[in-house]
Write an enzyme that holds these catalytic residues in place. Structure first.
Site, mmCIF file in Angstrom:
data_model
loop_
_atom_site.group_PDB
_atom_site.id
_atom_site.type_symbol
_atom_site.label_atom_id
_atom_site.label_comp_id
_atom_site.label_asym_id
_atom_site.label_seq_id
_atom_site.Cartn_x
_atom_site.Cartn_y
_atom_site.Cartn_z
ATOM 1 C CE LYS A 93 -3.033 2.293 3.302
ATOM 2 N NZ LYS A 93 -4.088 2.046 4.277
HETATM 3 C C1 R5P Z 1 -2.450 4.990 7.928
HETATM 4 O O1 R5P Z 1 -1.332 4.643 8.257
HETATM 5 C C2 R5P Z 1 -3.470 4.032 7.822
HETATM 6 O O2 R5P Z 1 -2.864 2.809 7.564
HETATM 7 C C3 R5P Z 1 -4.570 4.225 6.789
HETATM 8 O O3 R5P Z 1 -5.149 2.988 6.602
HETATM 9 C C4 R5P Z 1 -4.148 4.745 5.457
HETATM 10 O O4 R5P Z 1 -3.479 5.949 5.554
HETATM 11 C C5 R5P Z 1 -5.323 4.853 4.489
HETATM 12 O O5 R5P Z 1 -6.277 5.726 4.920
HETATM 13 P P1 R5P Z 1 -6.456 7.164 4.272
HETATM 14 O O6 R5P Z 1 -7.126 6.910 2.940
HETATM 15 O O7 R5P Z 1 -7.319 7.891 5.227
HETATM 16 O O8 R5P Z 1 -5.098 7.765 4.098
#
Ligand code: R5P
Length: 270
Positions: free
Chosen positions: A174
């Protein structure tokens, strides 16, 4: 690839198109009760029917998601630092693979902080998690985290971080969308999903981000704040879903968002 790993990945990445729309609700592990995620059950429940998987910690899974829910779980298993602490990168493994098995996780997720003071520690965490999870057929998602240094999110840095994660054996990664995103995808031999990051200025910005990331080669999204901090989160996740799985353009998704938002005006908030 091992049957168990492939089977679990196919729960997350839909076999008909190889794509996924994951709902990220793990933010509390370092942010506490983030805006509009103060009561996780209330935020999560209406969104579940539209998510291919949900990413969260075991604490929120156990307290805020009904065990009869069929949504695949991507369990965050790293943490140990908070937004008010000395360094967000100082993470360890916080949940065992044994516990991930108990919770029927379809994957486990851990952050790496490449280039930080804790680079070595978090990369060693990732390698250890892969060693421990793989024999149980549990895929590992590496999250290329940047902590408070959002400006790090360029293709050179993200390509390095994603490649390192894949080299260590992560089954998917990710990261963030960025200019020249194709370079990030081109250097990473495993599927990439995209975080949304902090809430963007307009709905169209969110829909374009989703569309451009997929066009650029992402296999899906793992999005949080830009969905559940929206005034109409169900309408927003459905609009994004149309981009991920139905080939909608940002304009078509925007029209769907408008339609759903207006339709909800007479029957209450969606
Ligand atoms: C952050 O470290 C978290 O893992 C979130 O899952 C990630 O950032 C994704 O969420 P957002 O779309 O709010 O950035």
């Amino acid at each position: 690839m091992d049957w168990g790993i492939r089977n679990r990945l196919s729960r997350i990445f839909q076999p008909q198109d190889g794509r996924t729309l994951m709902l990220a609700v793990d933010h509390g592990y370092f942010l506490g009760p983030t805006t509009r995620l103060e009561d996780p059950r209330k935020t999560i429940t209406p969104l579940l029917p539209y998510a291919d998987a949900i990413m969260l910690t075991r604490g929120i899974l156990q307290t805020c998601v009904d065990p009869t829910a069929t949504v695949p779980v991507v369990l965050r298993v790293s943490g140990g630092a908070t937004i008010v602490g000395r360094d967000l990168a100082n993470e360890t493994i916080t949940t065992s693979v044994r516990d991930a098995v108990r919770l029927n996780a379809s994957a486990v997720a851990l952050s790496i902080f490449v280039g930080s003071d804790y680079e070595h520690q978090t990369l060693a965490n990732l390698a250890r998690l892969i060693d421990e999870a793989t024999p149980y057929g549990i895929p590992v998602l590496a999250v290329t985290a940047v902590g408070k240094e959002l400006e790090k999110r360029d293709a050179r840095y993200l390509a390095l971080a994603c490649r390192v994660a894949a080299e260590l054996g992560a089954h998917f990664v990710k990261t963030y969308y960025c200019e020249d995103f194709e370079k990030v995808v081109g250097g990473c031999p495993v599927p990439i999903v995209i975080a949304g990051g902090p809430k963007l200025e307009s709905d169209m910005d969110v829909l374009r981000l989703a569309y451009d990331a997929l066009q650029g080669g992402a296999a899906g999204l793992d999005m949080g704040r830009n969905i559940w901090q929206h005034d109409h989160p169900v309408a927003m996740i459905r609009a994004i879903r149309a981009i991920v799985h139905e080939g909608a353009t940002p304009r078509q998704a925007y029209e769907l968002l408008q339609d759903l938002t207006q339709a909800s005006a007479s029957v209450g908030r969606v």
